[in-house]
Motif scaffolding. Structure first.
Motif, short mmCIF file in Angstrom:
data_model
loop_
_atom_site.label_atom_id
_atom_site.label_comp_id
_atom_site.label_asym_id
_atom_site.label_seq_id
_atom_site.Cartn_x
_atom_site.Cartn_y
_atom_site.Cartn_z
N MET A 170 9.50 -32.44 28.04
CA MET A 170 10.87 -32.12 28.43
C MET A 170 11.35 -30.89 27.66
O MET A 170 11.20 -30.80 26.46
N GLY A 171 11.90 -29.92 28.39
CA GLY A 171 12.38 -28.71 27.75
C GLY A 171 13.72 -28.91 27.08
O GLY A 171 14.38 -29.94 27.25
N LEU A 172 14.15 -27.89 26.32
CA LEU A 172 15.39 -28.01 25.57
C LEU A 172 16.59 -28.20 26.49
O LEU A 172 17.48 -29.01 26.20
N PHE A 173 16.63 -27.48 27.60
CA PHE A 173 17.77 -27.63 28.49
C PHE A 173 17.91 -29.08 28.96
O PHE A 173 19.01 -29.65 28.93
N ALA A 174 16.82 -29.67 29.42
CA ALA A 174 16.87 -31.05 29.91
C ALA A 174 17.31 -32.00 28.81
O ALA A 174 18.07 -32.95 29.06
N GLU A 175 16.85 -31.76 27.58
CA GLU A 175 17.25 -32.62 26.46
C GLU A 175 18.75 -32.51 26.19
O GLU A 175 19.43 -33.52 25.96
N LEU A 176 19.26 -31.29 26.21
CA LEU A 176 20.70 -31.09 25.97
C LEU A 176 21.54 -31.67 27.10
O LEU A 176 22.58 -32.30 26.84
N ARG A 177 21.09 -31.50 28.31
CA ARG A 177 21.81 -32.06 29.46
C ARG A 177 21.84 -33.58 29.39
O ARG A 177 22.88 -34.20 29.61
N ASP A 178 20.69 -34.17 29.09
CA ASP A 178 20.61 -35.63 29.06
C ASP A 178 21.42 -36.21 27.90
O ASP A 178 21.90 -37.35 27.98
N ALA A 179 21.57 -35.43 26.82
CA ALA A 179 22.34 -35.90 25.66
C ALA A 179 23.83 -36.02 25.98
O ALA A 179 24.55 -36.74 25.28
N CYS A 180 24.28 -35.33 27.01
CA CYS A 180 25.70 -35.44 27.41
C CYS A 180 25.78 -35.72 28.90
O CYS A 180 26.59 -35.12 29.62
N ALA A 181 24.95 -36.66 29.35
CA ALA A 181 24.81 -36.92 30.79
C ALA A 181 26.14 -37.18 31.51
O ALA A 181 26.39 -36.60 32.58
N PRO A 182 27.05 -38.03 30.98
CA PRO A 182 28.32 -38.25 31.70
C PRO A 182 29.16 -36.97 31.81
O PRO A 182 29.80 -36.73 32.84
N THR A 183 29.15 -36.17 30.74
CA THR A 183 29.90 -34.92 30.76
C THR A 183 29.30 -33.96 31.78
O THR A 183 30.03 -33.28 32.52
N TRP A 184 27.98 -33.90 31.82
CA TRP A 184 27.30 -33.03 32.79
C TRP A 184 27.62 -33.46 34.22
O TRP A 184 27.92 -32.63 35.08
N GLN A 185 27.59 -34.76 34.47
CA GLN A 185 27.87 -35.26 35.80
C GLN A 185 29.31 -34.95 36.21
O GLN A 185 29.57 -34.62 37.38
N ALA A 186 30.23 -35.05 35.26
CA ALA A 186 31.64 -34.74 35.55
C ALA A 186 31.81 -33.27 35.93
O ALA A 186 32.76 -32.92 36.65
N TYR A 187 30.93 -32.43 35.47
CA TYR A 187 30.95 -31.00 35.78
C TYR A 187 30.33 -30.72 37.15
O TYR A 187 30.98 -30.15 38.04
N VAL A 188 29.07 -31.13 37.35
CA VAL A 188 28.37 -30.75 38.58
C VAL A 188 28.83 -31.55 39.79
O VAL A 188 28.59 -31.14 40.93
N ASP A 189 29.50 -32.68 39.56
CA ASP A 189 30.01 -33.49 40.66
C ASP A 189 31.54 -33.59 40.59
O ASP A 189 32.13 -34.60 40.97
N HIS A 190 32.16 -32.53 40.11
CA HIS A 190 33.62 -32.49 40.00
C HIS A 190 34.25 -32.51 41.39
O HIS A 190 33.63 -32.12 42.40
N GLU A 191 35.49 -32.96 41.45
CA GLU A 191 36.23 -32.98 42.71
C GLU A 191 36.24 -31.62 43.39
O GLU A 191 36.11 -31.51 44.62
N PHE A 192 36.38 -30.56 42.61
CA PHE A 192 36.37 -29.20 43.16
C PHE A 192 35.05 -28.95 43.89
O PHE A 192 35.04 -28.42 45.01
N VAL A 193 33.94 -29.32 43.27
CA VAL A 193 32.62 -29.10 43.86
C VAL A 193 32.46 -29.93 45.13
O VAL A 193 31.95 -29.43 46.15
N ARG A 194 32.89 -31.18 45.09
CA ARG A 194 32.77 -32.04 46.27
C ARG A 194 33.59 -31.49 47.43
O ARG A 194 33.13 -31.47 48.58
N CYS A 195 34.81 -31.04 47.13
CA CYS A 195 35.67 -30.50 48.19
C CYS A 195 35.14 -29.17 48.71
O CYS A 195 35.23 -28.88 49.92
N LEU A 196 34.57 -28.38 47.84
CA LEU A 196 33.95 -27.13 48.28
C LEU A 196 32.78 -27.45 49.22
O LEU A 196 32.61 -26.82 50.26
N GLY A 197 32.01 -28.46 48.84
CA GLY A 197 30.85 -28.83 49.64
C GLY A 197 31.21 -29.34 51.02
O GLY A 197 30.56 -29.00 52.02
N ASP A 198 32.25 -30.17 51.11
CA ASP A 198 32.61 -30.73 52.42
C ASP A 198 33.61 -29.87 53.18
O ASP A 198 34.02 -30.21 54.30
#
Length: 216
Positions: free
Chosen positions: A1-29
């Motif tokens: 596992m590379g450093l990026f994946a380790e850092l992302r996984d260490a703050c998984a809920p925070t990362w998910q709140a970013y990439v699946d934010h309401e803004f992103v969902r509304c932009l997508g749909d």
């Protein structure tokens, strides 16, 4: 596992709140209000200017020719994003000069100056970790939204999705991911890893707050 994946996984809920934010969902749909998209584009234009400064700083921090080349390539990729914002904002008759003179919102200032502060006080790895959530996160979001564009070529926000799902941007994200591992030239101590995790998590929270500021 590379450093990026380790850092992302260490703050998984925070990362998910970013990439699946309401803004992103509304932009997508396609339901994102026009005013929110405009606000985001203007602020992101200002954001990219500050991130270009951060990549210029990475050139100053460079310890090798390869570091300089990496900084040059990354700076070019950031500057190549500006025309997208200029084209999209032209629909509201906003010129590049008007975009550059717009007032920065608090979320924009907080995020960009945090990254610059990390870069000034730390080394090249610190700076690249602070930059990573933006660069690599947008590639993940672009890939996630690409099926929306494939299903609807006339998508309201299709040009934005195509930019970040496209080969050129995906390549930039892959380079940024590999760059983190290249800069980690020795095993990290527990204290050093914790420091990088805090930096990454803070930048990721700033990303979510940046989305939120466009919805406010």
């Amino acid at each position: 596992m590379g450093l990026f994946a380790e850092l992302r996984d260490a703050c998984a809920p925070t990362w998910q709140a970013y990439v699946d934010h309401e803004f992103v969902r509304c932009l997508g749909d396609g339901s994102l209000p026009e005013g929110a998209f405009k606000d985001y584009l203007v602020q992101d234009y200002l954001f990219l200017i500050q991130f270009a400064r951060a990549y210029a700083l990475s050139g100053y921090k460079a310890q090798s020719v390869d570091d300089l080349r990496g900084a040059h390539e990354a700076l070019g990729a950031i500057l190549n994003e500006l025309p997208l914002h200029e084209r999209l904002c032209a629909r509201w008759d906003l010129t590049p000069d008007e975009l550059a003179m717009a007032e920065e919102k608090s979320a924009t200032v907080a995020y960009t100056r945090f990254v610059l502060d990390v870069g000034m006080s730390g080394d090249l790895l610190d700076l690249n970790v602070a930059l990573a959530p933006c660069v690599i996160g947008y590639a993940e979001i672009g890939q996630a939204l690409a099926p929306r564009l494939a299903a609807n070529p006339e998508h309201r926000f299709g040009e934005w999705i195509a930019e970040y799902a496209g080969e050129a941007y995906q390549h930039s994200a892959d380079v940024a991911t590999a760059r983190l591992d290249d800069l980690m030239d020795q095993p990290l101590s527990s204290s050093r890893r914790s420091q990088l995790e805090r930096t990454f998590a803070t930048a990721t929270r700033c990303e979510a707050q940046f989305w939120q500021s466009a919805l406010a």
